[in-house]
Design a protein around this motif. Sequence first.
Motif, PDB file in Angstrom:
ATOM      1  N   ASN A  91      -8.563  12.690   0.938  1.00  0.00           N
ATOM      2  CA  ASN A  91      -7.955  11.517   0.306  1.00  0.00           C
ATOM      3  C   ASN A  91      -6.591  11.818  -0.296  1.00  0.00           C
ATOM      4  O   ASN A  91      -5.661  11.017  -0.159  1.00  0.00           O
ATOM      5  N   ALA A 138      -2.728  10.523   1.165  1.00  0.00           N
ATOM      6  CA  ALA A 138      -1.659   9.932   0.361  1.00  0.00           C
ATOM      7  C   ALA A 138      -0.310  10.564   0.705  1.00  0.00           C
ATOM      8  O   ALA A 138       0.728   9.901   0.688  1.00  0.00           O
ATOM      9  N   ARG A 159       5.704   7.804   1.149  1.00  0.00           N
ATOM     10  CA  ARG A 159       5.059   8.187  -0.107  1.00  0.00           C
ATOM     11  C   ARG A 159       5.543   9.552  -0.572  1.00  0.00           C
ATOM     12  O   ARG A 159       5.684   9.802  -1.770  1.00  0.00           O
ATOM     13  N   GLN A 202       3.373  -1.683  -1.735  1.00  0.00           N
ATOM     14  CA  GLN A 202       2.073  -1.288  -1.179  1.00  0.00           C
ATOM     15  C   GLN A 202       1.859   0.223  -1.301  1.00  0.00           C
ATOM     16  O   GLN A 202       0.778   0.678  -1.679  1.00  0.00           O
ATOM     17  N   HIS A 203       2.891   0.982  -0.967  1.00  0.00           N
ATOM     18  CA  HIS A 203       2.782   2.438  -1.070  1.00  0.00           C
ATOM     19  C   HIS A 203       2.566   2.859  -2.529  1.00  0.00           C
ATOM     20  O   HIS A 203       1.774   3.761  -2.817  1.00  0.00           O
ATOM     21  N   LYS A 208       1.150   1.152  -4.792  1.00  0.00           N
ATOM     22  CA  LYS A 208      -0.214   0.784  -5.163  1.00  0.00           C
ATOM     23  C   LYS A 208      -1.213   1.867  -4.759  1.00  0.00           C
ATOM     24  O   LYS A 208      -2.119   2.220  -5.510  1.00  0.00           O
ATOM     25  N   GLU A 209      -1.023   2.388  -3.563  1.00  0.00           N
ATOM     26  CA  GLU A 209      -1.924   3.443  -3.085  1.00  0.00           C
ATOM     27  C   GLU A 209      -1.842   4.685  -3.965  1.00  0.00           C
ATOM     28  O   GLU A 209      -2.861   5.293  -4.304  1.00  0.00           O
ATOM     29  N   ASN A 218      -3.527   3.896  -7.218  1.00  0.00           N
ATOM     30  CA  ASN A 218      -4.983   3.884  -7.099  1.00  0.00           C
ATOM     31  C   ASN A 218      -5.561   5.298  -7.081  1.00  0.00           C
ATOM     32  O   ASN A 218      -6.656   5.539  -7.582  1.00  0.00           O
TER      33      ASN A 218
END
Lengths: 109, 109
Positions: free
Chosen positions: A18, A22, A28, A59-60, A62-63, A66
């Motif tokens: 995970n 990222a 990113r 969006q990036h 946000k990832e 998260n």
Amino acid sequence: MGITKSEKFTEQQNQIANFAKAFGHPARVAILQHLFKINTCICGDLVEEIGLAQPTISQHLKELKNLGLIKGNIEGTKVCYCIHKENWTKMKLVMNEFLDQDILTTECC
Amino acid sequence: MGITKSEKFTEQQNQIANFAKAFGHPARVAILQHLFKINTCICGDLVEEIGLAQPTISQHLKELKNLGLIKGNIEGTKVCYCIHKENWTKMKLVMNEFLDQDILTTECC
DNA sequence: TACTTTAATCGTAATATTGCAATGTATTAA
DNA sequence: TTAATACATTGCAATATTACGATTAAAGTA
């Protein structure tokens, strides 16, 4: 099927995957590098800096948020992002344990 | 669009992303960990070890091989895989330069 | 030769990711 | 209040990834 069978793997293996996922996109990587480089925490100049559309950057971000690698703070109409130091350090421990495995064997081929 | 705009990023950023993408699936993490753990280079026992179908493992192995992180050697009807030490070390340099960035700033948020 | 074993490749279905236009939502400024 | 600014969200199209059954290819074995 595009679906990862996470249940077949250990929690550690999924965690590594995970984090790695990222970092698996250059945008990113660029965002994180920029956040490291700039002393003042950066908001949406990232859009100009990176050169992708605003929703894409959002969006990036946000990832990354998260996953806990960055934090965001609303300041008026702007949002200020920065590296989440503590979590970054924790992530490094996980990744380094994986990357720094000792190669005991001689290569077979 | 599912397509990464690699041309917008530096070669270093793309390189980091490509390595990270390889680690972005727990099966590939598990494969690499197993190759590190087992003294003898392992062939298709990986299929049993990992618990995914043979074509799936073969596909993951191919990706790791294309990136240069592992080597494969044909031995009769079997194929012996192992970590490509030299390239693994090079990869670590690239990843560590990214992961070990100093956090100079205080967090803003 | 015929059969077996092992692994790669092909083809395809299911799902995930990337990117952005359009829109929504706060907050500030006029 | 109205307009502007900054960012998040939605919805969708294009592409990528994951998984595996079926098949193929190569090498060993009977």
